[in-house]
Design an enzyme around this catalytic site. Structure first.
Site, PDB file in Angstrom:
ATOM      1  N   HIS A 131      -7.384  -6.186   0.548  1.00 61.48           N
ATOM      2  CA  HIS A 131      -6.257  -5.258   0.510  1.00 61.48           C
ATOM      3  C   HIS A 131      -5.164  -5.646   1.503  1.00 61.48           C
ATOM      4  CE1 HIS A 131      -4.043  -1.599  -0.124  1.00 61.48           C
ATOM      5  NE2 HIS A 131      -4.219  -1.205   1.130  1.00 61.48           N
ATOM      6  N   ASP A 166      -1.297  14.249  12.991  1.00 62.97           N
ATOM      7  CA  ASP A 166      -1.434  15.594  12.410  1.00 62.97           C
ATOM      8  C   ASP A 166      -0.794  15.664  11.031  1.00 62.97           C
ATOM      9  OD1 ASP A 166      -2.784  16.384  14.672  1.00 62.97           O
ATOM     10  OD2 ASP A 166      -1.080  17.440  15.564  1.00 62.97           O
ATOM     11  N   SER A 207       0.839  -1.198   0.000  1.00 59.35           N
ATOM     12  CA  SER A 207       0.000   0.000   0.000  1.00 59.35           C
ATOM     13  C   SER A 207       0.876   1.251   0.000  1.00 59.35           C
ATOM     14  CB  SER A 207      -0.960  -0.067   1.193  1.00 59.35           C
ATOM     15  OG  SER A 207      -2.054   0.797   1.020  1.00 59.35           O
TER      16      SER A 207
END
Length: 266
Positions: A246, A187, A99
């Site tokens: 996945h 963040d 991924s």
């Protein structure tokens, strides 16, 4: 293994944290790069099994696990992070990336072709994706650590916001309970989600042997993506693991290991 000291004149980010499995052999060492919200620890079982034939180096990508937190999170930068690890461990490796880690591994091969011997890209293509993973950041941010004493406390809170059990288990592998937080720079990952979902424009090609290994139940690598893949990786071959989605390495670990072993030893 702890954080290493960056080489003099080297890349600005301290070297990635990585876990060594096994010892060097006559076969090329193998570097493993996890996906978004993952870590080197997620790959422990497969890495340990593959280390019977070669040394395996599993990294924590930046902003994940024990690796440095940064303000930026782009594929060219992450490729340089991998290049630094490879340079410190012999200069060339086989590489597996899943991924986000697969996109990083592709960028590494395109930007540093001499560093990659063989490449396995797990369930991802060098194309932009329209979906986002931001909902999981929001779920992790919603955890009230004042009410957390142990891992099941976090799993229960994630369940309350709709995270399914398999992903609860996956995310909580990145818990830092003593410090009441996550070993994920949420963040930066949130801010750079558009970069994570995309792939840099490039005309580079990598001529090495590449295996694009997908789950048969996943739609991350579509047949129409093959033209784009072959434009960048003209010697790519394709395979699917039946019944896997996945998270093919977690859902079908023995089948993933078998495919990787056959390709790496070819």
């Amino acid at each position: 293994m702890g954080l290493a000291t960056p080489r003099a004149g080297g890349y600005h980010c301290p070297m990635l944290n990585y876990i060594l499995h096994g010892t060097p052999t006559d076969k090329p060492a193998l570097l493993v790069a996890h996906g978004l919200y993952g870590s080197a620890r997620n790959w422990g079982v497969i890495c340990k099994r593959l280390s019977d034939e070669r040394q395996v180096v599993a990294v924590d990508l930046r902003n994940h696990g024990q690796s440095p937190w940064t303000e930026s999170h782009s594929y060219p930068e992450m490729a340089e992070d991998l290049a630094e690890v490879i340079a410190a461990n012999g200069g060339q490796m086989d590489v597996i990336g899943h991924s986000m880690g697969g996109k990083t591994a592709m960028m590494l091969a395109l930007n540093h072709p001499e560093m990659v011997h063989r490449l396995i890209v797990a369930d991802i293509a060098p194309v932009p994706y329209t979906h986002s993973q931001i909902q999981f950041i929001e779920a992790m941010r919603s955890v009230d650590f004042d009410k957390v004493e142990r891992r099941p406390d976090v799993e229960a809170q994630l369940a309350e916001v709709g995270v399914d059990p398999a992903l609860q288990s996956f995310f909580t592998q990145s818990l830092d309970i003593p410090n009441k937080g996550w070993r994920l720079n949420l963040d930066t990952l949130a801010r750079h989600m558009p970069d994570i979902m995309s792939f840099p424009e490039t005309t580079a090609q990598w001529q090495g042997s590449a295996l694009f290994l997908s789950g048969s139940n996943s739609d991350y690598v579509r047949r129409e993506d093959r033209e784009t893949i072959l434009a960048r990786f003209p010697n790519a071959r394709f395979a699917k693991i039946p019944g896997a989605g996945h998270w093919l390495h977690a859902e079908k670990p023995r089948e993933f290991e078998a495919n990787a072993r056959v390709f790496l030893n070819a």
